[in-house]
Scaffold this motif. Structure first.
Motif, PDB file in Angstrom:
ATOM      1  N   ILE A   1     -10.329   7.641  -2.745  1.00 13.12           N
ATOM      2  CA  ILE A   1      -9.415   6.502  -2.601  1.00 13.12           C
ATOM      3  C   ILE A   1     -10.149   5.189  -2.874  1.00 13.12           C
TER       4      ILE A   1
ATOM      5  N   TYR B   1     -10.463   0.296   1.307  1.00 12.01           N
ATOM      6  CA  TYR B   1      -9.153   0.926   1.429  1.00 12.01           C
ATOM      7  C   TYR B   1      -8.797   1.055   2.908  1.00 12.01           C
TER       8      TYR B   1
ATOM      9  N   SER C   1      -5.396   0.146  -1.686  1.00  6.08           N
ATOM     10  CA  SER C   1      -5.287   1.603  -1.669  1.00  6.08           C
ATOM     11  C   SER C   1      -5.254   2.090  -0.228  1.00  6.08           C
TER      12      SER C   1
ATOM     13  N   THR D   1       0.840  -1.192   0.000  1.00  7.97           N
ATOM     14  CA  THR D   1       0.000   0.000   0.000  1.00  7.97           C
ATOM     15  C   THR D   1       0.875   1.241   0.000  1.00  7.97           C
TER      16      THR D   1
ATOM     17  N   HIS E   1      -3.355   9.965  -8.403  1.00 10.18           N
ATOM     18  CA  HIS E   1      -3.691   8.811  -7.564  1.00 10.18           C
ATOM     19  C   HIS E   1      -4.044   7.576  -8.384  1.00 10.18           C
TER      20      HIS E   1
ATOM     21  N   LEU F   1     -10.490   4.348  -6.630  1.00 13.00           N
ATOM     22  CA  LEU F   1      -9.310   3.985  -7.422  1.00 13.00           C
ATOM     23  C   LEU F   1      -9.368   2.542  -7.885  1.00 13.00           C
TER      24      LEU F   1
ATOM     25  N   SER G   1      -1.883   4.202  -8.064  1.00 16.67           N
ATOM     26  CA  SER G   1      -2.518   3.066  -7.383  1.00 16.67           C
ATOM     27  C   SER G   1      -2.396   1.762  -8.154  1.00 16.67           C
TER      28      SER G   1
END
Length: 667
Positions: A302, A310, A278, A239, A268, A305, A272
């Motif tokens: 997030i 996440y 994430s 991560t 991002h 993604l 990712s």
């Protein structure tokens, strides 16, 4: 990693402690119900005190204590803060920015392309992974820390950029044409004549360079991920704690602000791709300024993604004087993260540091390292999560609205500002926060990650740089029945920031049923009696319905907001910056067109919903107010997970100040 268990923990830095207290710390963590710590991510000068001399004793001791106490550990690679001996060995490790070469001292001021840095960075990563990857307590690895390109404009970055341009544009004439470089005699006729980008005055070319630097930063993370993959077990994750643009309150110091909008120095979505899970860092105002919007915006971005849960690797405990949470707020923070799809949270950090740059970014424990009100509230969270975690973890969200964000538009609008007081991220948050306050949940989606057929309504805040293929996709979306809501400064230029040479919005005048070719400062103009600010486009409706016209002696013949039926769908265009009340009126109409139900409640009562792996529908009722209030249950039959109380439709639900109720629908 067991996704049936919520992660609850903290960043832990025994190397910063004024005395040895690891036994007491882990005892207090366990009392708080914590089950995970993050270590090692800023410790290069401790792990390798001099070249080639490694000392993992403090890590060994922490891992041993974690195993003894049944705590999980996330190992951070220590690459974002370089030791002074390494810079002495090769001063070129320090990044060159527009201001020149950075002096040693602050973190994240290295040249991530420097071969000396890469060699020694890889070596310390490998030594750390050899030492930790097989340990049973280690569940995953955080590569680097809040990674960005750090303003790198050094020689190697510029050389690689030149090679990138040669590959993309093939010849200099195509390159010159893409960016209109004839202006001020900036065109080149040999690639070797490409000038130093630190002197660039072409906003489009500068934007291309920023996009390239973001790609280099994403590649840096991928480089680390590939190293970690050689060592990690199948059950361990990789991560990174992706962070956001930092909104400053006023003073020009990093500790005066909060997580606000799209990160300018890393994409991002691109970054990712190398992550298994994430991760993010989210900070926000507290006390009387707590709205929950930053938690929601960050989480929605997030989560989107990978369309998956996440991990919040950093969130606040006490931090600054204006962040010390009121009673109940720390618990509300925690559940707010879960409501967006988080698998858990980790505080930055466990204890307040006694000296250094972050002395007064206080941790869960104050400088006396004893229990306090905030720690005691964390104990309440830990107890509840241990009891109810299996009912809450892994909640999936299937939002029907997407809010599109775009790094290239962000950069372009730094060069060509909408207004000196209105940034791209201000428009993003204006459009996002209005949805949030209405309880219209959305995904925050990078333009490169938009999936066909996933959404019924798409919102585009200031999508200035829009490729023609994306424009056509959005047009088809509306034609087939989707609802498109766009703001001013959308569909203006291509990805090179070159303004399209036709009426705006480009390729969408029939979709929106209007066009414009002028814009202006609002001055005294208003819409529906409310003064507008910053910017207004003079819209000329054709087929479109004028929802709101400008109230002004000279601009009154133009529309400010329009709606057009297009194919089976509809397209709304908001040509000016209004108050949220008017924008919310537009959203109500758009949601009705998209057959999206409106909540009977709005902020400060926030409702965020999802579905568990067992197919149960959960509704988080988050109350962002110091005043208690009663609401009526909007669901036929639902049980509060935290109290066991059963509610039927229209039953009274009492919300205390800063309260949380989690309802599970019952059949």
């Amino acid at each position: 990693m067991n996704r049936k268990e919520l992660l609850f923990g903290t960043a832990y830095y025994p190397e910063y402690m004024p005395y040895d207290r690891i036994d007491e710390d882990f005892t207090m963590m366990k009392k708080a119900g914590m089950n995970v710590v993050r270590i090692a991510e800023s410790t290069w000068s401790i792990l390798e005190k001099e070249e080639g001399v490694f000392d993992f004793s403090y890590i060994d001791r922490t891992l041993k204590k974690a195993e003894e106490t049944d705590m999980k550990v996330i190992i951070g690679t220590p690459t974002y803060a370089v030791p002074s001996w390494l810079v002495k060995k090769d001063p070129d490790i320090m990044v060159i920015t527009k201001e020149g070469r950075a002096p040693y001292g602050h973190r994240q001021l290295f040249d991530l392309l420097n071969p000396t840095y890469r060699y020694y960075g890889e070596r310390v990563i490998r030594k750390l992974l050899e030492h930790t990857a097989r340990h049973p307590a280690v569940i995953g690895f955080q590569i680097d820390n809040e990674t960005k390109h750090y303003g790198n404009e050094g020689e190697e970055m510029q050389r690689l950029f030149r090679e990138y341009l040669k590959e993309k544009y093939k010849d200099t004439e195509a390159f010159n044409k893409a960016f209109y470089l004839a202006h001020w005699s900036n065109s080149i006729h040999s690639w070797e004549d490409l000038p130093d980008m630190r002197g660039c005055i072409n906003g489009g070319l500068a934007g291309e360079f920023e996009a390239f630097k973001r790609s280099i930063a994403a590649g840096f993370l991928s480089w680390q991920a590939e190293i970690v993959k050689e060592y990690k077990r199948e059950d361990q994750f990789i991560t990174n704690n992706l962070d956001f643009e930092w909104k400053k309150f006023g003073a020009d110091i990093a500790q005066d602000g909060y997580s606000y909008g799209v990160q300018p120095d890393l994409n991002h979505y691109e970054a990712s791709q190398c992550l298994d899970l994430s991760g993010t860092d989210i900070y926000h105002p507290t006390q009387d300024e707590l709205t929950g919007a930053e938690t929601a915006f960050g989480g929605d971005g997030i989560r989107s993604l990978k369309n998956d849960n996440y991990l919040v690797l950093e969130c606040q405990a006490q931090a600054f004087k204006y962040w010390t949470p009121y009673p109940g707020q720390l618990r509300l923070h925690a559940y707010g993260h879960l409501a967006s799809g988080a698998l858990g949270i980790m505080y930055w950090n466990w204890h307040s540091i006694h000296n250094g740059y972050e002395t007064y970014w206080r941790g869960l424990l104050s400088h006396d390292l004893k229990s306090n009100q905030t720690y005691e509230e964390a104990c309440v969270i830990g107890k509840e999560w241990k009891t109810y975690g299996p009912h809450l973890t892994g909640m999936k969200k299937k939002n029907r609205i997407a809010l599109l964000v775009d790094n290239r538009s962000l950069t372009a609008l730094q060069w060509f500002p909408i207004d000196k007081d209105l940034s791209y991220n201000d428009v993003v948050r204006w459009m996002y926060d209005s949805l949030y306050e209405m309880n219209l949940e959305c995904d925050v989606v990078d333009v490169n990650g938009l999936e066909e057929g996933r959404y019924d309504m798409i919102v585009t805040p200031a999508l200035y740089c829009a490729r023609e293929d994306l424009i056509r996709r959005l047009k088809t979306f509306a034609e087939k029945g989707g609802v498109l809501v766009s703001s001013f400064r959308s569909f203006v230029a291509d990805e090179a920031s070159s303004v399209y040479p036709d009426e705006l919005p480009h390729l969408l005048t029939d979709c929106f049923g209007m066009a414009y070719n002028q814009f202006t400062e609002p001055g005294t103009a208003s819409v529906r009696g409310e003064k507008i600010q910053y910017f207004m486009e003079l819209l000329k409706p054709a087929q479109a319905e004028e929802i709101a016209g400008y109230e002004h002696r000279y601009w009154g013949k133009y529309a400010g907001i329009t709606k057009n039926r297009y194919g089976k769908g509809s397209a709304y265009y908001v040509g000016c910056y209004t108050d949220k009340k008017l924008l919310k009126d537009i959203y109500r109409q758009a949601a009705e067109d998209a057959h999206i139900s409106l909540s009977p409640y709005s902020w400060p009562v926030i409702i965020r919903s999802g579905e568990t792996e067992e197919g149960k529908i959960l509704h988080y009722l988050l109350h962002y107010s110091q005043e208690s209030r009663d609401i009526l249950c909007p669901y036929d039959k639902a049980q509060d997970i935290l109290t066991g109380k059963l509610y039927h439709k229209q039953d009274l639900i009492h919300l205390r100040d800063w309260d949380v109720v989690i309802l599970e629908e019952q059949s």
